[in-house]
Enzyme design. Structure first.
Site, PDB file in Angstrom:
ATOM      1  N   VAL A   1       0.809  -1.227   0.000  1.00  0.00           N
ATOM      2  CA  VAL A   1       0.000   0.000   0.000  1.00  0.00           C
ATOM      3  C   VAL A   1       0.838   1.271   0.000  1.00  0.00           C
ATOM      4  O   VAL A   1       0.307   2.356  -0.235  1.00  0.00           O
ATOM      5  CB  VAL A   1      -0.984   0.039   1.195  1.00  0.00           C
ATOM      6  CG1 VAL A   1      -1.915  -1.154   1.194  1.00  0.00           C
ATOM      7  CG2 VAL A   1      -0.257   0.161   2.530  1.00  0.00           C
TER       8      VAL A   1
ATOM      9  N   SER B   1      -8.092   3.492  14.792  1.00  0.00           N
ATOM     10  CA  SER B   1      -7.834   2.766  16.042  1.00  0.00           C
ATOM     11  C   SER B   1      -8.341   3.613  17.195  1.00  0.00           C
ATOM     12  O   SER B   1      -8.315   4.852  17.118  1.00  0.00           O
ATOM     13  CB  SER B   1      -6.336   2.525  16.211  1.00  0.00           C
ATOM     14  OG  SER B   1      -6.055   2.070  17.528  1.00  0.00           O
TER      15      SER B   1
ATOM     16  N   TYR C   1       2.387   5.350  16.456  1.00  0.00           N
ATOM     17  CA  TYR C   1       1.238   4.576  15.936  1.00  0.00           C
ATOM     18  C   TYR C   1      -0.045   5.382  16.099  1.00  0.00           C
ATOM     19  O   TYR C   1      -0.846   5.513  15.166  1.00  0.00           O
ATOM     20  CB  TYR C   1       1.148   3.242  16.676  1.00  0.00           C
ATOM     21  CG  TYR C   1      -0.087   2.437  16.314  1.00  0.00           C
ATOM     22  CD1 TYR C   1      -0.159   1.750  15.103  1.00  0.00           C
ATOM     23  CD2 TYR C   1      -1.186   2.359  17.177  1.00  0.00           C
ATOM     24  CE1 TYR C   1      -1.293   1.017  14.758  1.00  0.00           C
ATOM     25  CE2 TYR C   1      -2.313   1.636  16.844  1.00  0.00           C
ATOM     26  CZ  TYR C   1      -2.368   0.965  15.635  1.00  0.00           C
ATOM     27  OH  TYR C   1      -3.494   0.247  15.298  1.00  0.00           O
ATOM     28  N   ALA C   2      -0.244   5.929  17.326  1.00  0.00           N
ATOM     29  CA  ALA C   2      -1.468   6.695  17.600  1.00  0.00           C
ATOM     30  C   ALA C   2      -1.566   7.896  16.668  1.00  0.00           C
ATOM     31  O   ALA C   2      -2.647   8.208  16.152  1.00  0.00           O
ATOM     32  CB  ALA C   2      -1.476   7.144  19.053  1.00  0.00           C
ATOM     33  N   ALA C   3      -0.444   8.566  16.445  1.00  0.00           N
ATOM     34  CA  ALA C   3      -0.459   9.732  15.556  1.00  0.00           C
ATOM     35  C   ALA C   3      -0.819   9.313  14.129  1.00  0.00           C
ATOM     36  O   ALA C   3      -1.581  10.004  13.448  1.00  0.00           O
ATOM     37  CB  ALA C   3       0.892  10.427  15.583  1.00  0.00           C
ATOM     38  N   SER C   4      -0.296   8.180  13.695  1.00  0.00           N
ATOM     39  CA  SER C   4      -0.619   7.727  12.333  1.00  0.00           C
ATOM     40  C   SER C   4      -2.098   7.372  12.219  1.00  0.00           C
ATOM     41  O   SER C   4      -2.723   7.585  11.181  1.00  0.00           O
ATOM     42  CB  SER C   4       0.262   6.540  11.928  1.00  0.00           C
ATOM     43  OG  SER C   4      -0.146   5.342  12.572  1.00  0.00           O
ATOM     44  N   LYS C   5      -2.685   6.840  13.291  1.00  0.00           N
ATOM     45  CA  LYS C   5      -4.108   6.496  13.259  1.00  0.00           C
ATOM     46  C   LYS C   5      -4.972   7.737  13.441  1.00  0.00           C
ATOM     47  O   LYS C   5      -6.079   7.817  12.908  1.00  0.00           O
ATOM     48  CB  LYS C   5      -4.403   5.443  14.338  1.00  0.00           C
ATOM     49  CG  LYS C   5      -3.837   4.069  13.990  1.00  0.00           C
ATOM     50  CD  LYS C   5      -4.437   3.561  12.683  1.00  0.00           C
ATOM     51  CE  LYS C   5      -4.032   2.147  12.352  1.00  0.00           C
ATOM     52  NZ  LYS C   5      -4.764   1.608  11.197  1.00  0.00           N
TER      53      LYS C   5
HETATM   54  N1  NAD Z   1      -5.454  -5.761  16.354  1.00  0.00           N
HETATM   55  C1  NAD Z   1      -5.776  -4.684  17.041  1.00  0.00           C
HETATM   56  O1  NAD Z   1      -5.845  -4.714  18.301  1.00  0.00           O
HETATM   57  C2  NAD Z   1      -6.115  -3.405  16.337  1.00  0.00           C
HETATM   58  C3  NAD Z   1      -6.667  -2.364  17.068  1.00  0.00           C
HETATM   59  C4  NAD Z   1      -6.974  -1.168  16.437  1.00  0.00           C
HETATM   60  C5  NAD Z   1      -6.723  -1.016  15.074  1.00  0.00           C
HETATM   61  N2  NAD Z   1      -6.178  -2.054  14.382  1.00  0.00           N
HETATM   62  C6  NAD Z   1      -5.922  -1.830  12.954  1.00  0.00           C
HETATM   63  O2  NAD Z   1      -6.576  -2.827  12.209  1.00  0.00           O
HETATM   64  C7  NAD Z   1      -5.878  -3.027  10.984  1.00  0.00           C
HETATM   65  C8  NAD Z   1      -5.661  -4.507  10.772  1.00  0.00           C
HETATM   66  O3  NAD Z   1      -4.847  -4.986  11.807  1.00  0.00           O
HETATM   67  P1  NAD Z   1      -4.854  -6.486  12.280  1.00  0.00           P
HETATM   68  O4  NAD Z   1      -4.939  -6.449  13.751  1.00  0.00           O
HETATM   69  O5  NAD Z   1      -5.806  -7.289  11.486  1.00  0.00           O
HETATM   70  O6  NAD Z   1      -3.326  -6.855  11.920  1.00  0.00           O
HETATM   71  P2  NAD Z   1      -2.677  -8.038  11.075  1.00  0.00           P
HETATM   72  O7  NAD Z   1      -1.212  -7.873  11.259  1.00  0.00           O
HETATM   73  O8  NAD Z   1      -3.315  -9.322  11.435  1.00  0.00           O
HETATM   74  O9  NAD Z   1      -3.093  -7.658   9.581  1.00  0.00           O
HETATM   75  C9  NAD Z   1      -2.550  -6.545   8.916  1.00  0.00           C
HETATM   76  C10 NAD Z   1      -2.413  -6.896   7.450  1.00  0.00           C
HETATM   77  O10 NAD Z   1      -1.941  -5.734   6.765  1.00  0.00           O
HETATM   78  C11 NAD Z   1      -0.963  -6.167   5.834  1.00  0.00           C
HETATM   79  N3  NAD Z   1      -0.025  -5.085   5.537  1.00  0.00           N
HETATM   80  C12 NAD Z   1       0.819  -4.474   6.404  1.00  0.00           C
HETATM   81  N4  NAD Z   1       1.560  -3.573   5.759  1.00  0.00           N
HETATM   82  C13 NAD Z   1       1.187  -3.621   4.455  1.00  0.00           C
HETATM   83  C14 NAD Z   1       1.603  -2.932   3.287  1.00  0.00           C
HETATM   84  N5  NAD Z   1       2.593  -2.026   3.324  1.00  0.00           N
HETATM   85  N6  NAD Z   1       0.987  -3.215   2.115  1.00  0.00           N
HETATM   86  C15 NAD Z   1       0.009  -4.146   2.057  1.00  0.00           C
HETATM   87  N7  NAD Z   1      -0.409  -4.844   3.126  1.00  0.00           N
HETATM   88  C16 NAD Z   1       0.157  -4.575   4.309  1.00  0.00           C
HETATM   89  C17 NAD Z   1      -0.241  -7.320   6.510  1.00  0.00           C
HETATM   90  O11 NAD Z   1       0.449  -8.140   5.581  1.00  0.00           O
HETATM   91  C18 NAD Z   1      -1.401  -8.024   7.187  1.00  0.00           C
HETATM   92  O12 NAD Z   1      -1.974  -9.014   6.369  1.00  0.00           O
HETATM   93  C19 NAD Z   1      -4.576  -2.227  11.088  1.00  0.00           C
HETATM   94  O13 NAD Z   1      -4.738  -1.010  10.387  1.00  0.00           O
HETATM   95  C20 NAD Z   1      -4.458  -1.960  12.573  1.00  0.00           C
HETATM   96  O14 NAD Z   1      -3.728  -0.818  12.879  1.00  0.00           O
HETATM   97  C21 NAD Z   1      -5.867  -3.238  14.970  1.00  0.00           C
END
Ligand code: NAD
Length: 249
Positions: A64, A141, A154-158
């Site tokens: 991405v 997030s 991380y928080a700033a990016s979100k």
């Molecule tokens: N798990 C949590 O507690 C939580 C909480 C709040 C927000 N989130 C957000 O939810 C989203 C999904 O997270 P998750 O928990 O399912 O994590 P995860 O690690 O299980 O999945 C993230 C996916 O994103 C893909 N990815 C990462 N960088 C990439 C890139 N440069 N190009 C293409 N794909 C890429 C990874 O390969 C992976 O498949 C994220 O944006 C995360 O910040 C997660």
């Protein structure tokens, strides 16, 4: 439910966790899903879990943060599905770093993947989304609005994802396109959990957070994203949905 019969969806981060659960949920409700991730292995596992038609799941490997790859993914999705009705940006990374150890490289990486990646997909897909029914759901997030030690970057990016989404909602409202940021709390995926906390630091804060509903399964967040993307949420735009199991009530 078949809320997504005939609906064409591009989703990023579909190779794991929340993105995988969302892709599978949408396929199970009849969507044609173009599933993007940088991990081909992750996408193969997602595809192996997808059920039979009427839904359809097509996978596509892309990073991405790569502008050309994003443009290529959007073109390929539109070509393969015959258009794009819904864009769901889930791809993201997480890091915990004490402020004194935070590097420019850390900050740039987090912003590049979480915020710039989301923005690039929005920019590329928007001209293709249909007026009156197009939807963008961006995963932010709860960290965007609630402080968590060692998660500053991380928080700033979100926070950037959240602010970007609210302003974009205002910018495209005249086209009848909805933009909804969804902010999960703690979700049981490879990205989260105690293992991500920095060693040798005071992490007692995390022990004090009590989500009355516990840690979410990715499928629970997928249900919220599916609602936000569905016609059931037709009056919802420019408003964050915080799905954190009551962590901050
Ligand atoms: N798990 C949590 O507690 C939580 C909480 C709040 C927000 N989130 C957000 O939810 C989203 C999904 O997270 P998750 O928990 O399912 O994590 P995860 O690690 O299980 O999945 C993230 C996916 O994103 C893909 N990815 C990462 N960088 C990439 C890139 N440069 N190009 C293409 N794909 C890429 C990874 O390969 C992976 O498949 C994220 O944006 C995360 O910040 C997660």
């Amino acid at each position: 439910m078949n809320r997504f019969d005939g609906v064409k969806v591009l989703i990023t981060g579909a190779g794991s966790g929340i993105g995988r659960a969302t892709a599978l949920r949408l396929v199970s409700e009849g969507a044609a899903v173009f599933a993007v991730d940088r991990s081909g292995e992750g996408l193969a596992a997602t595809a192996a879990s997808a059920g039979p038609p009427p839904g359809l799941l097509v996978t596509h490997t892309a990073d991405v943060t790569d502008e050309e790859a994003v443009a290529g993914a959007v073109r390929a999705a539109a070509g393969r599905l015959g258009g794009i009705d819904v864009l769901v940006n889930v791809a993201g990374i997480h890091r915990t770093t004490p402020i004194g150890e935070l590097t420019v490289a850390d900050m740039e990486l987090l912003f590049r993947v979480n915020a710039v990646g989301t923005a690039l997909f929005c920019r590329q897909a928007l001209p293709l989304l249909p007026d009156g029914s197009g939807v963008i759901v961006n995963v932010a997030s709860s960290a965007a609005a609630h402080g968590n030690p060692y998660m500053t970057a991380y928080a700033a990016s979100k926070g950037a994802v959240l602010g970007f989404s609210l302003s974009l909602a205002a910018e495209v409202a005249h086209r009848g396109i909805r933009v909804v940021p969804v902010s999960p709390g703690s979700v049981a995926t490879p990205l989260a959990g105690p293992h991500v906390l920095p060693a040798g630091q005071d992490v007692s804060y995390y022990g004090r957070i009590r989500a009355p509903f516990g840690t979410a399964e990715p499928e629970q967040i997928a249900g919220v994203i599916a609602f936000a993307a569905s016609r059931d949420a037709g009056y919802l735009t420019g408003a964050e949905i915080r799905a954190d199991g009551g962590s901050h009530i």
